[in-house]
Design a protein around this motif. Structure first.
Motif, PDB file in Angstrom:
ATOM      1  N   ALA A   1       1.314   3.820  -0.268  1.00  0.00           N
ATOM      2  CA  ALA A   1       0.065   4.560  -0.468  1.00  0.00           C
ATOM      3  C   ALA A   1      -1.123   3.692  -0.068  1.00  0.00           C
ATOM      4  O   ALA A   1      -2.061   4.174   0.567  1.00  0.00           O
TER       5      ALA A   1
ATOM      6  N   SER B   1      -1.303   3.627   3.653  1.00  0.00           N
ATOM      7  CA  SER B   1      -1.772   4.923   4.179  1.00  0.00           C
ATOM      8  C   SER B   1      -3.281   5.045   4.020  1.00  0.00           C
ATOM      9  O   SER B   1      -3.980   5.485   4.936  1.00  0.00           O
ATOM     10  N   VAL B   2      -3.778   4.678   2.836  1.00  0.00           N
ATOM     11  CA  VAL B   2      -5.231   4.776   2.585  1.00  0.00           C
ATOM     12  C   VAL B   2      -5.980   3.815   3.515  1.00  0.00           C
ATOM     13  O   VAL B   2      -7.017   4.172   4.088  1.00  0.00           O
TER      14      VAL B   2
ATOM     15  N   VAL C   1      -0.812   8.460  -5.908  1.00  0.00           N
ATOM     16  CA  VAL C   1      -1.641   7.333  -5.476  1.00  0.00           C
ATOM     17  C   VAL C   1      -2.385   6.822  -6.704  1.00  0.00           C
ATOM     18  O   VAL C   1      -3.123   7.588  -7.336  1.00  0.00           O
TER      19      VAL C   1
ATOM     20  N   ALA D   1       3.181  12.921 -10.540  1.00  0.00           N
ATOM     21  CA  ALA D   1       2.320  13.238  -9.390  1.00  0.00           C
ATOM     22  C   ALA D   1       3.117  13.703  -8.175  1.00  0.00           C
ATOM     23  O   ALA D   1       2.641  14.518  -7.391  1.00  0.00           O
TER      24      ALA D   1
ATOM     25  N   TYR E   1      -1.333  13.247   6.622  1.00  0.00           N
ATOM     26  CA  TYR E   1      -1.805  12.174   5.749  1.00  0.00           C
ATOM     27  C   TYR E   1      -1.386  12.441   4.303  1.00  0.00           C
ATOM     28  O   TYR E   1      -0.857  11.563   3.609  1.00  0.00           O
TER      29      TYR E   1
ATOM     30  N   GLU F   1       2.263  12.031   3.815  1.00  0.00           N
ATOM     31  CA  GLU F   1       2.567  10.595   3.734  1.00  0.00           C
ATOM     32  C   GLU F   1       2.301  10.089   2.312  1.00  0.00           C
ATOM     33  O   GLU F   1       3.116   9.377   1.735  1.00  0.00           O
ATOM     34  N   LEU F   2       1.149  10.496   1.760  1.00  0.00           N
ATOM     35  CA  LEU F   2       0.796  10.062   0.402  1.00  0.00           C
ATOM     36  C   LEU F   2       1.783  10.620  -0.623  1.00  0.00           C
ATOM     37  O   LEU F   2       2.027  10.006  -1.651  1.00  0.00           O
TER      38      LEU F   2
ATOM     39  N   ASN G   1       4.830  10.904  -0.203  1.00  0.00           N
ATOM     40  CA  ASN G   1       6.134  10.287   0.050  1.00  0.00           C
ATOM     41  C   ASN G   1       7.142  11.228   0.694  1.00  0.00           C
ATOM     42  O   ASN G   1       8.343  11.142   0.416  1.00  0.00           O
TER      43      ASN G   1
END
Lengths: 261, 309
Positions: free
Chosen positions: A5, A8-9, A93, B78, B102, B105-106, B108
Motif C-alpha cells: 500500500a 502504491s501511494v 491502507v 477493510a 489504483y 491495487e490498494l 490487494n
C-alpha cells in the motif's frame, strides 16, 4: 503491515507530481543554466566556475524548497478537502502507510528534479570549463546530495504541519522552519552571547529543536572544488534519516486519531 | 454473523473556537444488518447518515459505542469493504481505468486478476467505453460511475454507498439500481444512505430512519409501510360520483353494511399504506432511549415499527 500500500501511494504521488507538471521547473532551470553559462563564460577562468556553481546550487535549493513546501503541505490537506482520502482509507491502507507513501512519492519527485537539474549544472560546467570540469564534479555531486537530504527533511516537516494546519499555515510554518534552520549557528551564537537569560535559552532551544539546514549547505566548498569529507556526508545522512523519521512518527501520531470530517 | 452492527454508537463533535461545546451528531445508534441485505439509511440532511458511514469506516472515531463489520471491530475488515462517498472527487490527473486499477491495487487484488477485475467493474457501471477518458474530462455522472467501479472492483462483501444515485440521470440511476441488485444476488451486503425515497422503496429490504442523529425507526419496508394506524379506504358511489372515505379497520364491516343498506355501490376497499415519504417527513420523535439494542434491531427479532409522536 504490508508495504504494498505504501508503494502504491508513493507511486501515485509521484505520478501526480509528474502529471501536474511539477517537472516543468526543470525547463525553467535549464533555460536559466544556459543563460548563466553563457554569461559566466565571459568571466575569468576561476570566477566563472565559482559563480556558476554558487548560482546553480542556490537555484536548485530554491526550486527544491518551493516544490517540497508547496506540494508537501498539500499532501494531506488536499486529500481531505477533496475527500479522495476517504475512499483510500476505506481500503486496507493504514494512515501511517498513507503518510509514508506520500512522503516517499514526493521525495522521489524532488530527487528526480534535483538529479536532472544537477545533470544540467554539470553540463553547464563542462561548457564553462572545457577540459577541466571533472575536477569539481565530485564536490558538486556531494553538494547536490546534501541538498536532497535537506529537502527530504523539509518534506517530512511539511507533512507533519499538513496533518494539523491549513495548507497556507503549513506552508508558512515549513518555510519559517527552513529559514530559521539555515541560521542555526547564528542562533547558537546569539544564545551564548545574549544578555537576557530567557532570550539566550530560547535561542538555544530553538536551535536544538529545529533542524540545522545550514549543516547541509556546502555550496561554498563545492564552488571552490574542495573535496567534501565523507564523514560529513555520513553524519548528515544519519541526521536527515533521524530527523525525517521523528517528523514522520509525529505526523503519524497526530494523524492517527484525527477525525476526517 | 451480522454484516454490520452498530452498538450504542455515539459521536460528539466540538463546535466553536473560543468556547468549544460538544455537538452530538449521532446519539446511541444501534443497528444490525444481516448478510446479503440491502439496507437503507434514510434521513434529512444532517440526520447522521454520513456520520454513521464514516464511523463504520473508521474515518472518524466514536465518542462511545462500538461498530462491527462481519463480526470484527470496524477497521479490521477493510479488505471486505467497498465505499463510495457522497459527491466523490477523484484524482483528476488519472484516466478512469488507471483510477480503478489504483484502487484494485490498494485492495490487494492480485496483479494477474487486476486487469480483468477492472474491466469487469468498469463494464458493470457502463464506463467500459470511457475507460481511457481522463477524469478531468468526465461529467459528474461519469465520476459517480467510476466511483462505484472503484467500490466494487475487489468484489467486497459489504458495500457502503453514500447517496449513490446523486448526480445520475434516469438511465444511470436504473443501472446503479440494477448493479446493487446484482451485487445482492452475488451475496454482497449493501448499506446505502439516501434521501431519494423511491430508490429506497425499490431497493431496500430494510431501512433505518435517522432524525437529528437518533434512530427514529427501523424495520422491514413492508412493515414500515404497512397500515400502522389500521385504516382502510372505501371508494363507493351513492347516486352520484364516486366518494372516498377512510375508516378504521375495526369499523369496516359496520360501514359496509351501512353503505349497502343505503344502496351504495362499493367500488374498492383498500388497506391504507403509508408511503415512505410520509414516515420520513412525519414529526416522529426518536425514542427516549435513543434507539433499541442491536440485538433487538436484528431482523430475526420482532421488526420495529417507525415511531411517531
Amino acid at each position: 503491515m504490508t508495504n504494498s500500500a505504501t508503494i502504491s501511494v508513493a507511486r501515485n504521488a509521484f505520478r501526480e507530481a509528474i502529471r501536474d507538471r511539477v517537472l516543468f521547473s526543470l525547463v525553467f532551470f535549464a533555460v536559466l543554466m544556459v543563460g548563466a553559462a553563457v554569461l559566466f563564460s565571459q568571466m575569468s577562468f576561476g570566477i566563472s566556475a565559482q559563480s556558476l556553481v554558487n548560482f546553480s546550487l542556490a537555484a536548485i535549493t530554491a526550486l527544491g524548497v518551493i516544490v517540497a513546501v508547496f506540494l508537501g503541505n498539500q499532501l494531506v490537506a488536499k486529500e481531505i478537502e477533496r475527500r479522495t482520502l476517504y475512499t483510500l482509507l476505506a481500503h486496507p491502507v493504514r494512515r501511517s502507510q498513507f503518510l509514508l507513501g506520500k512522503f516517499a512519492g514526493l521525495a522521489a519527485t524532488v530527487a528526480v528534479n534535483c538529479g536532472l537539474m544537477g545533470v544540467t549544472l554539470l553540463l553547464a560546467l563542462a561548457y564553462v570549463l572545457p577540459g577541466h570540469w571533472a575536477a569539481g564534479e565530485a564536490a558538486v555531486i556531494a553538494a547536490l546530495y546534501l541538498i536532497l537530504l535537506a529537502l527530504a527533511v523539509l518534506i517530512a516537516i511539511a507533512l507533519l504541519f499538513s496533518c494539523f494546519a491549513s495548507p497556507v499555515m503549513a506552508a508558512l510554518f515549513s518555510l519559517a522552519v527552513f529559514i530559521i534552520g539555515n541560521f542555526d549557528q547564528n542562533l547558537r551564537r546569539l544564545g551564548s552571547t545574549a544578555h537576557s537569560w530567557l532570550g539566550g535559552h530560547a535561542a538555544i532551544v530553538v536551535a536544538d529543536v529545529l533542524p540545522n539546514f545550514g549543516g547541509f549547505n556546502v555550496a561554498a566548498a563545492a564552488a571552490h572544488f574542495q573535496p567534501i569529507a565523507w564523514r560529513l556526508l555520513g553524519w548528515d545522512t544519519l541526521y536527515a534519516i533521524v530527523y525525517a523519521g521523528v517528523a514522520l512518527v509525529l505526523a503519524t501520531a497526530v494523524f492517527a486519531g484525527r477525525d476526517l470530517k | 454473523m451480522l454484516a454490520v452492527e452498530c452498538i450504542e454508537l455515539t459521536k460528539d463533535y466540538r463546535a466553536g473556537f473560543w468556547r468549544p461545546r460538544p455537538v452530538r451528531a449521532l446519539d446511541h445508534l444501534s443497528l444490525a444488518v444481516e448478510q446479503g441485505e440491502i439496507f437503507g439509511l434514510l434521513g434529512h440532511n444532517g440526520a447522521g447518515k454520513t456520520t454513521t458511514l464514516k464511523l463504520l469506516l473508521r474515518l472518524i472515531f466514536p465518542t462511545s459505542g462500538e461498530a462491527r463489520i462481519l463480526g470484527q471491530p470496524a477497521g479490521m475488515m477493510a479488505r471486505q469493504i467497498g465505499y463510495l462517498p457522497e459527491n466523490p472527487y477523484f484524482y483528476d490527473y488519472l484516466r478512469c481505468r488507471e483510477l480503478v486499477e489504483y484502487y484494485a491495487e490498494l485492495a490487494n487484488v492480485p496483479a494477474r486478476e487486476r486487469r480483468r477485475q477492472v474491466a469487469w467493474a468498469l463494464d458493470r457501471v457502463g464506463m467500459a467505453g470511457a475507460a481511457e477518458t481522463s477524469l478531468r474530462k468526465c461529467s459528474k455522472g461519469m465520476v459517480q460511475r467510476v466511483g462505484l467501479a472503484q467500490a466494487i472492483v475487489h468484489q467486497p462483501a459489504v458495500l457502503f454507498l453514500d447517496e449513490p444515485m446523486s448526480g445520475l440521470d434516469p438511465l444511470g440511476r436504473r443501472q446503479v439500481r440494477d448493479l446493487i441488485l446484482e451485487l445482492k444476488s452475488r451475496g454482497a451486503t449493501v448499506v446505502f444512505s439516501t434521501h431519494i425515497l423511491s430508490d429506497a422503496e425499490q431497493l431496500c429490504d430494510r431501512v433505518a430512519i435517522l432524525q437529528k442523529g437518533r434512530l427514529a425507526g427501523q424495520g422491514r419496508l413492508e412493515t414500515l409501510l404497512a397500515a400502522e394506524e389500521d385504516k382502510v379506504e372505501l371508494v363507493f358511489a351513492q347516486a352520484g360520483p364516486p366518494q372516498r372515505r377512510v375508516v378504521a379497520r375495526a369499523e369496516l364491516w359496520g360501514q359496509l353494511d351501512q353503505l349497502r343498506a343505503q344502496g351504495a355501490v362499493i367500488h374498492a376497499v383498500t388497506p391504507l399504506r403509508r408511503s415512505l415519504e410520509e414516515i420520513f417527513l412525519s414529526p416522529g420523535a426518536p425514542p427516549a432511549s435513543g434507539g433499541q439494542s442491536a440485538a433487538a434491531a436484528a431482523p430475526a427479532a420482532a421488526p420495529v415499527e417507525a415511531r411517531r409522536r
